[in-house]
Structures are given as structure tokens and as C-alpha cells.
Design an enzyme around this catalytic site. Structure first.
Site, PDB file in Angstrom:
ATOM      1  N   GLY A  39      -4.677 -94.175 -75.050  1.00 28.40           N
ATOM      2  CA  GLY A  39      -5.575 -95.329 -75.077  1.00 28.40           C
ATOM      3  C   GLY A  39      -6.135 -95.566 -73.691  1.00 28.40           C
ATOM      4  O   GLY A  39      -5.774 -94.873 -72.732  1.00 28.40           O
TER       5      GLY A  39
ATOM      6  N   GLY B 198      -8.148 -98.864 -71.077  1.00 31.51           N
ATOM      7  CA  GLY B 198      -8.592-100.251 -70.911  1.00 31.51           C
ATOM      8  C   GLY B 198      -9.269-100.342 -69.566  1.00 31.51           C
ATOM      9  O   GLY B 198      -9.430 -99.313 -68.890  1.00 31.51           O
ATOM     10  N   ASN B 199      -9.634-101.571 -69.143  1.00 34.51           N
ATOM     11  CA  ASN B 199     -10.306-101.632 -67.836  1.00 34.51           C
ATOM     12  C   ASN B 199      -9.330-101.423 -66.679  1.00 34.51           C
ATOM     13  O   ASN B 199      -9.720-101.188 -65.555  1.00 34.51           O
ATOM     14  CB  ASN B 199     -11.135-102.915 -67.661  1.00 34.51           C
ATOM     15  CG  ASN B 199     -10.394-104.119 -68.153  1.00 34.51           C
ATOM     16  OD1 ASN B 199      -9.180-104.051 -68.371  1.00 34.51           O
ATOM     17  ND2 ASN B 199     -11.099-105.225 -68.333  1.00 34.51           N
ATOM     18  N   PHE B 200      -8.003-101.456 -67.005  1.00 35.91           N
ATOM     19  CA  PHE B 200      -6.969-101.198 -66.001  1.00 35.91           C
ATOM     20  C   PHE B 200      -6.860 -99.707 -65.679  1.00 35.91           C
ATOM     21  O   PHE B 200      -6.405 -99.315 -64.622  1.00 35.91           O
ATOM     22  CB  PHE B 200      -5.615-101.687 -66.530  1.00 35.91           C
ATOM     23  CG  PHE B 200      -5.247-101.046 -67.844  1.00 35.91           C
ATOM     24  CD1 PHE B 200      -4.653 -99.800 -67.880  1.00 35.91           C
ATOM     25  CD2 PHE B 200      -5.560-101.668 -69.051  1.00 35.91           C
ATOM     26  CE1 PHE B 200      -4.348 -99.187 -69.087  1.00 35.91           C
ATOM     27  CE2 PHE B 200      -5.264-101.057 -70.261  1.00 35.91           C
ATOM     28  CZ  PHE B 200      -4.662 -99.810 -70.280  1.00 35.91           C
TER      29      PHE B 200
ATOM     30  N   THR C 132      -5.723 -95.875 -67.873  1.00 37.44           N
ATOM     31  CA  THR C 132      -5.448 -95.166 -69.128  1.00 37.44           C
ATOM     32  C   THR C 132      -3.970 -95.267 -69.508  1.00 37.44           C
ATOM     33  O   THR C 132      -3.126 -95.605 -68.683  1.00 37.44           O
ATOM     34  CB  THR C 132      -5.777 -93.667 -68.981  1.00 37.44           C
ATOM     35  OG1 THR C 132      -5.019 -93.162 -67.876  1.00 37.44           O
ATOM     36  CG2 THR C 132      -7.247 -93.419 -68.749  1.00 37.44           C
ATOM     37  N   VAL C 133      -3.710 -94.956 -70.780  1.00 37.20           N
ATOM     38  CA  VAL C 133      -2.328 -94.858 -71.246  1.00 37.20           C
ATOM     39  C   VAL C 133      -2.112 -93.432 -71.710  1.00 37.20           C
ATOM     40  O   VAL C 133      -2.895 -92.910 -72.510  1.00 37.20           O
ATOM     41  CB  VAL C 133      -2.043 -95.856 -72.398  1.00 37.20           C
ATOM     42  CG1 VAL C 133      -0.599 -95.720 -72.867  1.00 37.20           C
ATOM     43  CG2 VAL C 133      -2.319 -97.291 -71.957  1.00 37.20           C
TER      44      VAL C 133
ATOM     45  N   LYS D 147       1.316 -96.462 -68.759  1.00 32.27           N
ATOM     46  CA  LYS D 147       0.067 -97.139 -68.403  1.00 32.27           C
ATOM     47  C   LYS D 147      -0.215 -96.806 -66.944  1.00 32.27           C
ATOM     48  O   LYS D 147       0.576 -97.160 -66.061  1.00 32.27           O
ATOM     49  CB  LYS D 147       0.264 -98.643 -68.602  1.00 32.27           C
ATOM     50  CG  LYS D 147      -1.009 -99.434 -68.700  1.00 32.27           C
ATOM     51  CD  LYS D 147      -0.717-100.900 -68.956  1.00 32.27           C
ATOM     52  CE  LYS D 147      -1.393-101.381 -70.198  1.00 32.27           C
ATOM     53  NZ  LYS D 147      -1.376-102.841 -70.353  1.00 32.27           N
TER      54      LYS D 147
ATOM     55  N   ASP E 268      -1.814-113.206 -76.386  1.00 28.38           N
ATOM     56  CA  ASP E 268      -2.769-112.175 -76.823  1.00 28.38           C
ATOM     57  C   ASP E 268      -2.231-111.482 -78.080  1.00 28.38           C
ATOM     58  O   ASP E 268      -2.338-110.261 -78.215  1.00 28.38           O
ATOM     59  CB  ASP E 268      -3.009-111.169 -75.683  1.00 28.38           C
ATOM     60  CG  ASP E 268      -4.312-110.387 -75.870  1.00 28.38           C
ATOM     61  OD1 ASP E 268      -5.065-110.673 -76.832  1.00 28.38           O
ATOM     62  OD2 ASP E 268      -4.564-109.471 -75.065  1.00 28.38           O
TER      63      ASP E 268
END
Ligand code: AMP
Length: 303
Positions: free
Chosen positions: A36, A38-40, A42-43, A60, A162
Site C-alpha cells: 500500500g 500513503g502520503n507518508f 509506502t508499506v 511502513k 479514523d
């Protein structure tokens, strides 16, 4: 089922829990490809060598802030993103429940990495979009597991903030775990809610009216989100309030209107969603009550 996913990796008395949960990079192998993003960053999938063998993990990995510029601190990592990862790790480190993704530790090497147990089948919403054959009883089993994880968080005074089907990960089709503690807060001893200073990048369609109106978050506002999560599960991963803006959703809720029942959803489950969407916080049930109701319903349909 492999019981290792059910128990903490640190339940093994021979396994030393790293002091500052700092992991040894030499014991971690990363596989190619992403689970996956995200803006952080990758995973990625990987393995961490433990006393009893290699453990499959999800890692992560913070992206490199790169190129200098605003907000980029030492090592080229965006400081705000790094702070968020460390906060997330600090919450996860304190949780130990079969229905919550466990953190194995943090690893600081070529990048900052948060190492977690792997939930191979990925997010619940995506899984259900592709697997329409999953039966209502199976959906009830999964949302009940999420509810048990949330009951644990409520008992330990953590607010998730969340909770949504995208943040429930599947280990198997019959085993769900709550993930993504990036927005979570530990409440103080004499506090039963957290008040945000400003409106952030919020998942407003999952938020209770008091979150939007007063910026206050409690386990009861997580209960509201759990109602939306149940709706997502029984709609096989559809988007809630599809095509509506956040402000339109708020106006609808203020009028006392709620989402309709997903097609084929049992009346007992839809009644429970509506109970989770009780406008007044003090009248809304807590997770202890919701979990008991779901458990009784699940046992009824299992016999
Ligand atoms: P997150 O930002 O934590 O929601 O992670 C982004 C994506 O990475 C998720 O939607 C999942 O597809 C994947 N992912 C995150 N954590 C895990 C995990 N523990 N096991 C498997 N996949 C994960």
C-alpha cells in the site's frame, strides 16, 4: 489457523522486547513490491527474524523528504511526517489485543520504518468489493471482531479517530484487525474526550456531529464511526454518503436523517447502526454495550 497471529510476538518469554522498540535492521528483510501507499511513503511486506523463526511483517517506510526545502529536517525526512509516525508507534506500542494490528518495533536505517504484523488480505472495503460472495454471518463475525478491538481501546482510554473499513485489515476472511493509529489519542486519567485545536484533514463522513461541531472526540464518537463501518461492510465496501459533500452530510444528519439500510442487511444490524448514529453523545451506547449486542446477535445466527 496459525496461532502466532493471535498472540503477541512478545508473548514468547524467550523473545526480548527491544527496549525502545528499536529493531535491528540486520534482522529485517524487505520484499519487492508494495502492499500500500500513503502520503507518508509506502508499506512493504517483509520478514523479521525472531527467536522462533521469521515473522511475516508489514513495514511502513517513510519517504525521504528529499531535495531540501521547507519542513525537511536532518536526514532529508519531512519532520511532520516523522513525528506522526513516532506518535503512531507510541500508541501502537501500548496496545496488545488480538483484534488490533500489533507493532513489532521501529527501525531506523536507510529510512524510518514502522514494523507491524502482517494482515495479508488487506483492507476490508477492498476485499469485500472483490468478494461479494461473503455471507452476512461472516460480515457479522468480522464487525464483531472489530467491535471487540474497539471495546479494548475504550477500556484503555484510547480514541482511534479514523475508524473506517479501509483501516480494518484482514488476516483471513474470518479474522479482522484494526489498524492505522495515525490520528489516535491516549486520553488522560481525568479526561473522557480529546479536543482538537483546529480542523485537520478529517474523514468527516465517519465523524459524529460533536467532532464536526465542537472538535471533540471520545470513544462514543468512535462508536458513531463504527456504525458507518458496519454500513460499509454490509454494502460490500461501497462509499458512504456517495456523491455528497461533507457539508451536505452534516445538514442531513442535523435534520435527523440517516443512511438507508444496505440491500440485504439484516434488520438487527441496521437497527444497531442507527443506535450508533444517536445524535446526543450521552444517549449513544458505548462499545461495551454495542459489543454485547453484536455478540448476542452473532451467537443467535450461529446456532
Ligand atoms: P495505512 O496508511 O496505515 O492505512 O497503510 C496504507 C496501506 O498499506 C493499507 O491500506 C494496506 O493496504 C497496507 N497495510 C498497512 N498496514 C498493513 C499491515 N499490517 N498488513 C498488511 N497491509 C498493510
Amino acid at each position: 489457523m496459525d496461532t502466532a497471529v493471535y498472540e503477541s510476538p512478545y508473548a514468547d518469554p524467550e523473545e526480548l522486547r527491544p527496549d525502545a522498540v528499536e529493531l535491528d535492521r540486520g534482522l529485517l528483510t524487505l520484499e519487492d513490491g508494495e502492499l500500500g501507499a500513503g502520503n507518508f511513503g509506502t508499506v512493504r511486506k517483509g520478514f523479521y527474524r525472531m527467536k522462533k523463526g521469521d515473522k511475516a511483517v508489514a513495514v511502513k517506510i517513510l519517504k525521504d523528504g528529499g531535495g531540501g526545502g521547507g519542513g525537511v529536517g536532518s536526514g532529508g525526512v519531512d519532520e511532520a511526517v516523522k513525528e506522526e509516525l513516532l506518535r503512531e508507534a507510541d500508541v501502537m506500542r501500548r496496545l496488545d489485543n488480538p483484534y488490533i494490528v500489533r507493532m513489532i518495533g521501529l527501525c531506523r536505517a536507510e529510512a524510518w520504518m514502522l514494523v507491524m504484523e502482517l494482515a495479508d488480505l488487506g483492507p476490508l472495503n477492498k476485499y469485500l468489493q472483490k468478494n461479494r460472495h461473503v455471507q452476512a454471518r461472516n460480515l457479522t463475525e468480522l464487525v464483531h471482531q472489530v467491535c471487540m478491538g474497539m471495546r479494548y481501546l475504550e477500556e484503555h482510554s484510547f480514541v482511534h479517530r479514523d475508524l473506517a473499513a479501509r483501516n480494518v485489515l484482514l488476516v483471513t476472511q474470518h479474522y479482522a484487525k484494526i489498524s492505522d493509529f495515525g490520528l489516535s489519542k491516549a486520553l488522560g486519567a481525568d479526561q473522557n474526550y480529546y479536543r482538537a485545536q483546529t480542523h485537520g484533514k478529517w474523514p468527516v463522513k465517519w465523524y459524529a456531529p460533536e467532532c464536526i461541531n465542537y472538535y471533540t472526540f471520545s470513544s462514543k464518537s468512535d462508536v458513531w464511526s463504527f456504525g458507518v463501518l458496519m454500513w460499509e461492510a454490509f454494502s460490500y465496501g461501497q462509499k458512504p454518503y456517495k456523491g455528497m459533500k461533507g457539508s451536505e452530510v452534516s445538514a442531513m444528519l442535523e435534520k435527523g436523517e440517516r443512511m438507508q439500510s444496505p440491500e440485504g442487511c439484516p434488520a438487527e444490524v441496521y437497527d444497531l447502526m442507527n443506535l450508533c448514529w444517536t445524535y446526543k453523545v450521552e444517549e449513544r451506547p458505548d462499545f461495551a454495550a454495542v459489543e454485547l449486542r453484536l455478540r448476542n446477535y452473532y451467537y443467535d445466527i450461529s446456532n
